[in-house]
Structures are given as C-alpha cells and as structure tokens.
Design a protein around this motif. Structure first.
Motif, PDB file in Angstrom:
ATOM      1  N   LEU A  81      16.545 -16.369  -0.526  1.00  0.00           N
ATOM      2  CA  LEU A  81      15.346 -16.169   0.186  1.00  0.00           C
ATOM      3  C   LEU A  81      15.319 -14.533   0.645  1.00  0.00           C
ATOM      4  CD1 LEU A  81      13.035 -17.004   2.005  1.00  0.00           C
ATOM      5  CD2 LEU A  81      14.704 -17.512   3.705  1.00  0.00           C
ATOM      6  N   ILE A  82      16.421 -14.047   1.150  1.00  0.00           N
ATOM      7  CA  ILE A  82      16.397 -12.655   1.700  1.00  0.00           C
ATOM      8  C   ILE A  82      16.194 -11.813   0.259  1.00  0.00           C
ATOM      9  CG2 ILE A  82      17.858 -10.728   2.630  1.00  0.00           C
ATOM     10  CD1 ILE A  82      19.369 -12.837   4.136  1.00  0.00           C
ATOM     11  N   PHE A  83      16.681 -12.108  -0.591  1.00  0.00           N
ATOM     12  CA  PHE A  83      16.645 -11.086  -1.727  1.00  0.00           C
ATOM     13  C   PHE A  83      15.056 -11.169  -2.274  1.00  0.00           C
ATOM     14  CE2 PHE A  83      16.805  -9.628  -6.326  1.00  0.00           C
ATOM     15  CZ  PHE A  83      17.906  -8.973  -6.347  1.00  0.00           C
ATOM     16  N   GLY A  84      14.450 -12.400  -2.449  1.00  0.00           N
ATOM     17  CA  GLY A  84      13.102 -12.311  -2.705  1.00  0.00           C
ATOM     18  C   GLY A  84      12.107 -11.789  -1.761  1.00  0.00           C
ATOM     19  N   ILE A  85      12.358 -11.734  -0.436  1.00  0.00           N
ATOM     20  CA  ILE A  85      11.436 -11.019   0.633  1.00  0.00           C
ATOM     21  C   ILE A  85      11.667  -9.297   0.397  1.00  0.00           C
ATOM     22  CG2 ILE A  85      11.170 -10.527   2.958  1.00  0.00           C
ATOM     23  CD1 ILE A  85      12.004 -13.449   3.419  1.00  0.00           C
ATOM     24  N   ALA A  86      12.975  -9.237   0.416  1.00  0.00           N
ATOM     25  CA  ALA A  86      13.210  -7.578  -0.096  1.00  0.00           C
ATOM     26  C   ALA A  86      12.671  -7.208  -1.261  1.00  0.00           C
ATOM     27  CB  ALA A  86      14.752  -7.342   0.160  1.00  0.00           C
ATOM     28  N   SER A  87      12.462  -8.099  -2.215  1.00  0.00           N
ATOM     29  CA  SER A  87      11.951  -7.590  -3.642  1.00  0.00           C
ATOM     30  C   SER A  87      10.377  -7.218  -3.289  1.00  0.00           C
ATOM     31  CB  SER A  87      11.970  -8.694  -4.540  1.00  0.00           C
ATOM     32  OG  SER A  87      13.419  -8.778  -4.970  1.00  0.00           O
ATOM     33  N   VAL A  88       9.764  -7.987  -2.499  1.00  0.00           N
ATOM     34  CA  VAL A  88       8.350  -7.680  -2.155  1.00  0.00           C
ATOM     35  C   VAL A  88       8.100  -6.505  -1.413  1.00  0.00           C
ATOM     36  CG1 VAL A  88       6.083  -8.655  -1.063  1.00  0.00           C
ATOM     37  CG2 VAL A  88       7.557 -10.140  -2.584  1.00  0.00           C
ATOM     38  N   LEU A  89       8.981  -6.215  -0.538  1.00  0.00           N
ATOM     39  CA  LEU A  89       9.012  -5.138   0.425  1.00  0.00           C
ATOM     40  C   LEU A  89       9.248  -3.724  -0.401  1.00  0.00           C
ATOM     41  CD1 LEU A  89      11.113  -6.105   3.715  1.00  0.00           C
ATOM     42  CD2 LEU A  89       8.549  -5.878   3.427  1.00  0.00           C
ATOM     43  N   ALA A  90      10.291  -3.828  -1.558  1.00  0.00           N
ATOM     44  CA  ALA A  90      10.450  -2.705  -2.177  1.00  0.00           C
ATOM     45  C   ALA A  90       9.356  -2.372  -3.290  1.00  0.00           C
ATOM     46  CB  ALA A  90      11.679  -2.993  -2.874  1.00  0.00           C
ATOM     47  N   ALA A  91       8.847  -3.553  -3.706  1.00  0.00           N
ATOM     48  CA  ALA A  91       7.659  -3.198  -4.565  1.00  0.00           C
ATOM     49  C   ALA A  91       6.606  -2.434  -4.008  1.00  0.00           C
ATOM     50  CB  ALA A  91       7.237  -4.569  -5.236  1.00  0.00           C
ATOM     51  N   PHE A  92       6.257  -2.690  -2.821  1.00  0.00           N
ATOM     52  CA  PHE A  92       5.282  -1.995  -2.092  1.00  0.00           C
ATOM     53  C   PHE A  92       5.445  -0.824  -1.185  1.00  0.00           C
ATOM     54  CE2 PHE A  92       3.771  -6.117  -3.378  1.00  0.00           C
ATOM     55  CZ  PHE A  92       2.640  -5.603  -4.006  1.00  0.00           C
ATOM     56  N   SER A  93       6.642  -0.232  -1.243  1.00  0.00           N
ATOM     57  CA  SER A  93       7.064   0.768  -0.528  1.00  0.00           C
ATOM     58  C   SER A  93       6.194   2.087  -0.563  1.00  0.00           C
ATOM     59  CB  SER A  93       8.624   1.304  -0.933  1.00  0.00           C
ATOM     60  OG  SER A  93       9.562   0.132  -0.704  1.00  0.00           O
ATOM     61  N   PRO A  94       5.821   2.515   0.625  1.00  0.00           N
ATOM     62  CA  PRO A  94       4.699   3.620   0.510  1.00  0.00           C
ATOM     63  C   PRO A  94       5.726   4.976   0.412  1.00  0.00           C
ATOM     64  CG  PRO A  94       4.966   2.737   2.744  1.00  0.00           C
ATOM     65  CD  PRO A  94       5.952   2.006   1.893  1.00  0.00           C
ATOM     66  N   THR A  95       6.849   4.827   0.976  1.00  0.00           N
ATOM     67  CA  THR A  95       7.660   6.218   0.716  1.00  0.00           C
ATOM     68  C   THR A  95       8.994   6.141   0.173  1.00  0.00           C
ATOM     69  OG1 THR A  95       8.383   6.018   3.203  1.00  0.00           O
ATOM     70  CG2 THR A  95       6.190   7.052   3.037  1.00  0.00           C
ATOM     71  N   ALA A  96       9.342   7.191  -0.021  1.00  0.00           N
ATOM     72  CA  ALA A  96      10.996   7.176  -0.492  1.00  0.00           C
ATOM     73  C   ALA A  96      11.902   6.503   0.522  1.00  0.00           C
ATOM     74  CB  ALA A  96      11.317   8.571  -0.953  1.00  0.00           C
ATOM     75  N   ASN A  97      11.717   6.718   2.086  1.00  0.00           N
ATOM     76  CA  ASN A  97      12.552   6.501   2.780  1.00  0.00           C
ATOM     77  C   ASN A  97      12.434   4.880   3.054  1.00  0.00           C
ATOM     78  OD1 ASN A  97      13.669   8.718   3.582  1.00  0.00           O
ATOM     79  ND2 ASN A  97      12.321   9.445   4.790  1.00  0.00           N
ATOM     80  N   PHE A  98      11.202   4.366   2.945  1.00  0.00           N
ATOM     81  CA  PHE A  98      10.896   2.858   3.098  1.00  0.00           C
ATOM     82  C   PHE A  98      11.422   2.359   1.914  1.00  0.00           C
ATOM     83  CE2 PHE A  98       8.639  -1.143   2.760  1.00  0.00           C
ATOM     84  CZ  PHE A  98       8.606  -1.541   4.366  1.00  0.00           C
ATOM     85  N   LEU A  99      11.562   2.843   0.796  1.00  0.00           N
ATOM     86  CA  LEU A  99      12.237   2.205  -0.450  1.00  0.00           C
ATOM     87  C   LEU A  99      13.466   2.328  -0.275  1.00  0.00           C
ATOM     88  CD1 LEU A  99      12.180   1.009  -3.277  1.00  0.00           C
ATOM     89  CD2 LEU A  99      11.934   3.313  -4.260  1.00  0.00           C
ATOM     90  N   ILE A 100      14.115   3.139   0.528  1.00  0.00           N
ATOM     91  CA  ILE A 100      15.608   3.114   0.643  1.00  0.00           C
ATOM     92  C   ILE A 100      16.000   1.974   1.876  1.00  0.00           C
ATOM     93  CG2 ILE A 100      17.593   4.389   1.866  1.00  0.00           C
ATOM     94  CD1 ILE A 100      16.193   6.892   1.058  1.00  0.00           C
ATOM     95  N   PHE A 101      14.876   1.777   2.571  1.00  0.00           N
ATOM     96  CA  PHE A 101      15.274   0.363   3.606  1.00  0.00           C
ATOM     97  C   PHE A 101      15.272  -0.810   2.890  1.00  0.00           C
ATOM     98  CE2 PHE A 101      12.977  -2.490   6.114  1.00  0.00           C
ATOM     99  CZ  PHE A 101      13.498  -2.787   6.946  1.00  0.00           C
ATOM    100  N   SER A 102      14.212  -0.877   2.115  1.00  0.00           N
ATOM    101  CA  SER A 102      13.952  -2.074   1.221  1.00  0.00           C
ATOM    102  C   SER A 102      15.118  -2.349   0.353  1.00  0.00           C
ATOM    103  CB  SER A 102      12.702  -2.120   0.310  1.00  0.00           C
ATOM    104  OG  SER A 102      11.728  -1.862   1.199  1.00  0.00           O
ATOM    105  N   ARG A 103      15.689  -1.203  -0.363  1.00  0.00           N
ATOM    106  CA  ARG A 103      16.941  -1.475  -0.955  1.00  0.00           C
ATOM    107  C   ARG A 103      18.203  -1.786  -0.225  1.00  0.00           C
ATOM    108  NH1 ARG A 103      17.716  -1.409  -6.380  1.00  0.00           N
ATOM    109  NH2 ARG A 103      19.167   0.204  -6.491  1.00  0.00           N
ATOM    110  N   ALA A 104      18.052  -1.753   0.967  1.00  0.00           N
ATOM    111  CA  ALA A 104      19.141  -2.016   1.934  1.00  0.00           C
ATOM    112  C   ALA A 104      18.986  -3.289   2.204  1.00  0.00           C
ATOM    113  CB  ALA A 104      19.434  -1.134   3.074  1.00  0.00           C
ATOM    114  N   ILE A 105      18.017  -3.839   2.330  1.00  0.00           N
ATOM    115  CA  ILE A 105      17.682  -5.461   2.647  1.00  0.00           C
ATOM    116  C   ILE A 105      18.212  -6.010   1.167  1.00  0.00           C
ATOM    117  CG2 ILE A 105      16.240  -7.047   3.407  1.00  0.00           C
ATOM    118  CD1 ILE A 105      16.789  -5.065   5.424  1.00  0.00           C
ATOM    119  N   LEU A 106      17.675  -5.678   0.298  1.00  0.00           N
ATOM    120  CA  LEU A 106      18.008  -6.140  -1.121  1.00  0.00           C
ATOM    121  C   LEU A 106      19.585  -6.330  -1.290  1.00  0.00           C
ATOM    122  CD1 LEU A 106      15.978  -4.463  -3.538  1.00  0.00           C
ATOM    123  CD2 LEU A 106      15.985  -7.079  -3.517  1.00  0.00           C
ATOM    124  N   ALA A 107      20.321  -5.343  -0.684  1.00  0.00           N
ATOM    125  CA  ALA A 107      21.795  -5.446  -0.806  1.00  0.00           C
ATOM    126  C   ALA A 107      22.144  -6.684   0.096  1.00  0.00           C
ATOM    127  CB  ALA A 107      22.304  -4.190  -0.227  1.00  0.00           C
TER     128      ALA A 107
END
Length: 499
Positions: A81-107
C-alpha cells in the motif's frame, strides 16, 4: 511439483519484489534527464538515487522485527500500500527535493516488502533443495530487476515523461495485493515481540550522517563535515552497544555469531557495491561520452541484464552440488576478471568483447548473491526468518547505497584530477564545473561552439579515465574478498554453509 500452491505463492512473492528491485536502479539511466528536467544539482541527483537504499538499510531491520510480530502477510500488505502511494507521489514530483522525499516514502514501503517476502519463502519451503530453488528465483528476480532497471527506464524515457518510471509500479502492486489477500495464509502474531523504533532512527541517522560527510567532505574539505562524520560513527557505535545490551534487539547481533550469516552478509554487500557502481557509471559513460540515448544505453547493456536474469537458473544446481563456499569464491573471482577487462574495453568499437564480459559479470555476480542469501537464511533459526530476511535485505540495500556513494565519489575524484578548465572559468565556477561530467555538460550551452567543443572533449577523456580507474579498483576488491573467503571457509568446512 509446480502445481502445488506453494509455487503460486512463490509467484506472488516475486511479483511483489520485482518493482522494489527495479526501483533501486531505474533512475541510473535517467541521471542526464533529471539533471535537465528538474534542474537537479549533482548532490541532489546522488540523493535522489541514494536515499532509497540508504533509508531501507535502517528501516528494514525494524520491519523484520515487525514481520516476526504481526506476520509476513500483514507486513506485505502494508508495504504494498505504501509503495503504491509513494510511486504516484514520485511520478508527479515538481522539484528535485520533492522527488527525494517521495523516494524516502518508497523506501518505507520497500523495507516492509523485502523481509516479508523472504520470510514467506522461509515458511513456505521447508525442504532445503526446494528452498534453494525458490531463493534462486527470488535472487534472480532481484538481480534481473536491478539489472533491467536501466533498460526499463531508458524505454520509458524514450517515449514518455520521466515520471512514468514510477507509474508502472501501480498496476503491478495492485494485482499482487489482491493475490496476497486471497491466497496467502494468515499467521499468528507474536505479541511479545517488541519494536525498537528509536534504535532504527539511531542507525538511519548514523548512516545518513556518514554518507553525507563523505559526499560533501571529499568535494570540499571542511571541519564541519569531519564533525558530522564523527557523530555518525559515534551513533553507529551506540547502536551496536544498545543491541548487545537489549533483551529484544532490533538487530540481533547473535545472528552474526553464525559464520554463514556473517560472511554471507559481507559477500552480498560487496557484490552489490560492484553491481550498482558498474551500472551507474556505464550508463553515464554511454550517454555522455558516446552520446547514446537512454534507450540505446539500456539496450547496449542488455547482455548483462539477460545474464543476471538467467543466472538464478544456473546458480541453483551449482549451489546444491558444490555448496556456498566454492560457488561464492569462484563467482567473486570471475566477477573480478570481468570488471578488469571491462575497464580496458572500448565500448564504441569492441562491442562483442564488452558483451562477453558483461555476460560473465552478470552470471558470476548473481551466483555470488545466491550463495550469500542461502548462507544467511540457512544460518538463522526458522523462528527468526523475518530477521534473517531483514539482514539479507539490509546487505542488499547497504551495498546499493554504498555503491552509488563510493563509485560516484571515486568517479568524481578521478574526473576532477583529469580535467583542466582554468582557461575558461573563474575559481568559483571551477568548483562546480569540474566536480562531475554532468555539471560540465550543463554549462556547454552557455559557451561558444569552439569552447564547448574543447571542454566536451576534455570532459569525455577525463570520464573515460575515471571509469577505467574505478572498475580496476572494484576488480581488486572482489579478488581480495574471494581470497579471504576461501581461506576463512577452509577453517569451517564442516559448517552448514560448506555442506
């Protein structure tokens, strides 16, 4: 045999594990694209790639304990569940820092999935030979996922926007989650099992501080980086002391009293460092130096990916016949030989030569992984299956994180030593431009065609030298590890690992 429900459970397990493995390397091919699309600096690019495995290294331990407490089925569901949600967040990251945050949730999600899948295999396959076969498939999927990550990324980047490399996770996770709910048996929870989240935070902080100090301190000497690294080492020491004194440790160091666990862990870490470092550098070399597109670069290393994919089929009978000792030592030696010849090959004019050694590297490194995984799981009691799975997962992710860091820093060091742009830039500009080939390429459009051409040639030549130097270093490390393992395992030949 394969009609039995346990083989269907194996399919569920590898289906869930596949996107976790792919996400470890899918962005390696996207480094130039992310640099342009998100205006990411070299430091941000390394953290985008590195935050995923480094956080998993700490989180996976507490998740292994959580799996022992609530059962692997619940842990798999939470992770998916968490991995799926984080994948969506990462896909639509507007900035590099947000993508870093999304990758942390993926982890966070991935750190639940990895020990849960291994615990599931440990409980499902009681026969050792069947378990070795199942582990071979698991390792093969993990290795193939990590190996094919760059090709998957290159294919998607060729036709879609960069966020698609994360969106492909969603349908896979959805389908596997339905199968988990329907087919996996429930387990009795172990209520007395404690979760030591505080110790997990200590470990993660220690790892991140040490990696941050290495990344920053080697680029620009500063006492604050030395201080942060020192604090990181102190926290790591504190973590070990707390685990020794704890009645229910997050990281059961007693498992490392088992020599198969201890040396399986070492092999897995070192092999993963070599694998990830190789992929990261060759992807950049093909795109920057040889001007390949992301898809062309992914296709170039296809022989390596295929070799990793079929390696599990080859390595399982080898492991059953010769034992982990011989398989591990021979695999490490062959990997060392492959790395050396890949360091001297001309990728543009000697493709067949390069392809042969990429195949040899893929097959041998996968065999080393399987020997290490079998050693770790066989060396731990069944009631600690999730904890053993966490150790295996930790070794995998620690190796991934260190591979990106070590190879990235070494490549940057050799690159900086072999370029000279003093005639084109000021002293302040040189610190950025000479730090990496990616930073160099970002400024080419601001220069005259003549200057850009001179700088590009110098940058390409320096990166070729850096690439070769790093692979030779990796070759030596693998060779000396093989010698060490051979000498040590001779002393414990009666151990289960050698049987």
């Amino acid at each position: 045999m394969f009609s039995h429900p346990k083989w269907f459970i194996l399919a569920i397990v590898v289906g869930l594990y596949l996107p976790v493995a792919i996400d470890a390397t899918v962005l390696h091919i996207a480094v130039p694209t992310l640099s342009q699309e998100l205006k990411a600096s070299t430091s941000q690019l390394l953290w985008i790639i590195d935050i995923y495995p480094l956080l998993m290294t700490g989180l996976i331990l507490v998740m292994g304990a959580l799996g022992d407490k609530i059962g692997y089925r619940k842990l798999m569901l939470m992770g998916s569940l968490i991995f799926g949600i984080a994948s969506v967040l990462a896909a639509f990251s507007p900035t590099a820092n947000f993508l870093i945050f999304s990758r942390a949730i993926l982890a966070l999600g991935a750190s639940m999935i990895m020990p849960a899948t291994l615990a599931c295999l440990r409980h499902t396959f009681m026969d050792e030979k069947e378990r070795n076969f199942a582990l071979g498939i698991w390792v093969m999927v993990g290795g193939a996922g990590a190996a094919f990550g760059p090709l998957v990324g290159g294919l998607l980047l060729e036709y879609f926007y960069w966020g698609s490399v994360f969106l492909i996770n969603v349908p896979i996770i959805f389908a596997v989650t339905i199968c988990i709910l329907k087919y996996l048996p429930k387990q009795k929870p172990i209520h007395e099992k404690k979760l030591n989240i505080f110790d997990a935070l200590i470990l993660m902080t220690a790892i991140l501080l040490v990696i941050y100090s290495l990344k920053s301190g080697l680029k620009e000497f500063d006492l604050q980086f030395i201080f942060l690294g020192f604090i990181g080492f102190l926290l790591g020491f504190l973590f070990v002391k707390r685990q020794i004194k704890s009645s229910q440790p997050l990281f059961d160091l007693k498992l490392f009293a088992s020599k198969p666990v201890k040396y399986g862990f070492t092999i897995s870490v070192v092999a993963m460092i070599a694998l990830v470092g190789f992929e990261l550098l060759i992807s950049q070399k093909l795109q920057y130096v040889h001007q390949f597109s992301p898809l062309e670069a992914g296709l170039y290393i296809l022989p390596f990916m295929i070799a990793v994919s079929v390696g599990g089929v080859i390595s399982t009978p080898l492991l059953n016949k010769f034992g982990a000792k011989k398989v591990a030592v021979i695999s490490l030696i062959l990997s060392s030989v492959s790395m050396y010849f890949l360091s001297i090959v001309n990728f543009e004019t000697e493709y067949l030569f390069a392809a042969f050694y990429m195949i040899l590297l893929g097959l041998s490194i996968l065999c080393a992984f399987l020997a290490a995984t079998s050693a770790i799981l066989s060396g731990a009691p069944i009631e600690q299956a999730s904890s053993a799975g966490a150790i295996e997962g930790m070794s995998y992710e620690l190796g991934t994180g260190l591979g990106v860091t070590i190879f990235g820093l070494m490549a940057s060091f050799f690159y900086t030593k072999n370029v000279d742009f003093h005639h084109f830039f000021s002293a302040d500009q040189l610190k950025i431009v000479e730090s990496s080939i990616g930073e160099t390429y970002q400024i080419l459009s601001d220069l005259s065609p003549e200057s850009a051409n001179i700088i590009m040639k110098s940058a390409n030549s320096a990166f070729v030298i850096a690439h070769s130097s790093v692979l030779i270093f990796s070759s030596l490390i693998l060779f000396f590890l093989a010698i060490f393992i051979w000498v040590f395992w001779r002393e414990i030949s009666k151990n289960a690992l050698s049987s």
